[in-house]
Design a protein around this motif. Sequence first.
Motif, PDB file in Angstrom:
ATOM      1  N   THR A   1      57.472 -20.533   2.684  1.00 19.93           N
ATOM      2  CA  THR A   1      58.859 -20.246   1.913  1.00 19.93           C
ATOM      3  C   THR A   1      58.943 -21.927   1.431  1.00 19.93           C
ATOM      4  O   THR A   1      59.806 -22.146   0.355  1.00 19.93           O
TER       5      THR A   1
ATOM      6  N   THR B   1      56.360 -15.964  -2.200  1.00 24.02           N
ATOM      7  CA  THR B   1      56.386 -14.775  -1.305  1.00 24.02           C
ATOM      8  C   THR B   1      54.894 -13.844  -1.019  1.00 24.02           C
ATOM      9  O   THR B   1      54.746 -13.703  -0.125  1.00 24.02           O
TER      10      THR B   1
ATOM     11  N   ASP C   1      60.033 -16.290  -5.368  1.00 24.62           N
ATOM     12  CA  ASP C   1      61.277 -15.494  -5.364  1.00 24.62           C
ATOM     13  C   ASP C   1      62.107 -15.361  -6.743  1.00 24.62           C
ATOM     14  O   ASP C   1      63.250 -14.873  -6.997  1.00 24.62           O
TER      15      ASP C   1
ATOM     16  N   LYS D   1      60.703 -20.037  -3.426  1.00 26.46           N
ATOM     17  CA  LYS D   1      60.119 -19.702  -2.122  1.00 26.46           C
ATOM     18  C   LYS D   1      58.843 -18.647  -2.618  1.00 26.46           C
ATOM     19  O   LYS D   1      59.215 -17.834  -3.395  1.00 26.46           O
TER      20      LYS D   1
ATOM     21  N   SER E   1      57.223 -14.922  10.269  1.00 27.14           N
ATOM     22  CA  SER E   1      58.478 -15.928   9.755  1.00 27.14           C
ATOM     23  C   SER E   1      58.536 -17.037  10.919  1.00 27.14           C
ATOM     24  O   SER E   1      59.222 -17.843  10.644  1.00 27.14           O
TER      25      SER E   1
ATOM     26  N   GLY F   1      54.915 -16.291   4.138  1.00 23.20           N
ATOM     27  CA  GLY F   1      55.200 -14.928   3.424  1.00 23.20           C
ATOM     28  C   GLY F   1      54.005 -14.079   3.483  1.00 23.20           C
ATOM     29  O   GLY F   1      54.320 -12.817   3.585  1.00 23.20           O
TER      30      GLY F   1
END
Length: 697
Positions: free
Chosen positions: A600, A631, A647, A629, A558, A583
């Motif tokens: 993201t 993933t 998401d 976003k 991240s 991600g």
Amino acid sequence: MPQKQPPRRQSISVGRGTRKRDEDSGTEVGEGTDEWAQSKATVRPPDQLELTDAELKEEFTRILTANNPHAPQNIVRYSFKEGTYKLIGVVNQLAVHFSQVGNLIPKDSDEGRRQHYRDELAASSQESTKVVISETEILEEEEELKEAEAETEAGSQTDMPVAEVAEKVTEEELMTPKQPKERKLTNKFNFSERASQTLNNPLRDRECQMEPPPRTNFSATANQWEIYDAYVEELEKQEKTKEKEKAKTPVAKKMGKMAMRKMTSMESQSDDITKVTQAAKIVERMVNQNTYDDVAQDFKYYEDAADEYRDQEGTLLPLWKFQNDKAKRLAVTALCWNPKYNDLFAVGHGSYDFMKQSQGLLLLYSMKNPSFPEYIFSSESGIMCLDMHVDHPYLVVVGHYDGNVAIYNLKKPHSQPSFRSSAKSGKHSDPVWQVRWQKDDMDNNLNFFSVSSDGRIVSWTLLKSELVHTDVIKLKAEGSTMDGLDGLQLHTMGCGTAFDFHKEIDYMFLVGTEEGKIYKCSKSYSSKFLDTYDAHNMAVDAVSWSPYHTKVFMSCSSDWTVKIWDHTIKTPMFIYDLNSAVGDVAWAPYSSTVFAAVTTNGKTHVFDLSINKYEAICSQPVVTKKKNKITHVQFNPIHPIIIVGDDRGHVICLKLSPNLRKMPKKQREKQTQAEGEAGSMQGARCGTRSRVSRITP
């Protein structure tokens, strides 16, 4: 020198009684002599072969066939079934020397019968007119004869002979031409209508005989006290149900109502529907393929021609979008392709938000039917990870947010898992972030590994009716030991977020943690790490070994970075900053230098280290809304496509342009060599060189 005399001309007797005179002597030859005694000379052409008696007696057999000598014998056509050019064995030998279009009609045909009927009508009408004309002529002759008789009677008075009168009549008939009598025409406007009545089909009655339901005779006496007791029992039942409803929570009430509805809907479905499910699935796939025909054509044949003019950069072509109403508010937490069926993939749905936890879904989609999933499994807790077994592709292992692991069997359509962990069997106390199937153990039992935020890496073994767990290693954060009471040392547990096993060395695996560190571990040592890498500043989201190079692995975090490592060196070889939280990452199955990463901010990045070592050759937003976003990402093992999940519960299928799927030089040389050999074989068959215009993926 003696002079040459001119050659003498020989005479050949042609038959008996012929005469020939010799030019020199002048005597007659052949007169009175027999035919057999005369000399005969055989005349041979100058180019005739001189053959012996044995050669003359030799027989030569010649077979006449109906084959056309000009018909080609090397016609080759492309076989779509086998994917190669095949030689056609049967060639049409018919040669047409003369053809003429005729207008003959068979007598038995309808048109022939109609013409025959018209001819008969015309002939009969001519005969009827002839009969009418002959009758009128006979009447006129009779009248003329009567007049002649009257004249003869009058002429007898004037003394005229009868013969003269008859001669005059015949002369007048010959001199005056006969005028044909006009035929009476029919009135075409005088017509009458004709009608016909059709027969009514007789009504038919269909009946079926069935067995009557069984009957039983029941008799009882109804008194006042029996009626009173029945009412009292009914009131007691109602009171008990009211007390149970009061004790239940509102969530339990909703669940109970939902269960009742499901039960009633399941009972209402008849057995006839289950018999048609397979046929209905096939029809549904056919309808979907017709609906998304343009997408299917792009998947199979479309190649972006603009790649030739780009500077070794590529694009992603959106194909299908997979979504389901039940997974609208759930994020895509896991993606996995089926190892046997290349068009089937599994999607895990859950939630990464701690405050918004709800149910989980396991959906399996097929590219043949993008409108609805092939399998649907629901769970009480969100699914965070999944994996499919290589040898048993119908077994799917999932990890839940509540720490449980479960195994679903696709051969059993019911929604309950075949195996499931519990608090007694050693489930995790925190969410399970990744699961991975391993090779069977010594007793040929299936087993898999799981990693969780509680710091435990657990090996699960499938026995006949239960899951047996074994703790392989417990992650301990380095430098976090604390001195407790009585000199006890307290260790802070590390939080595992991702792991991956080496492709060749079975015992070696990598574990990523929330602290940003990556541990190289062994199945044999449960207390020590083989090596530790200070990889990232934030949680490690994914770790993956290279499928081609045994020393290389990749990690993402991240902290916006993707790093490529050599496990023998503690510093990364490549670092890529993608300006947003990463991600997931995935290696390409067709090249050792190609990998993809999703961020993201809704973008998908594709790298090829053999072309550009410093930046991605494709960075493209693939979601419709900016808030979505991405993933996870996964490459298809055979087709040049990738799938990405966001998401919002959507899964998008994307096709890689030609610049994004270039193979290494060695593989490319092998492929071109194989294509050249195949082309030469086809050219030898056809007699011409064939050029492949399109290579389908």
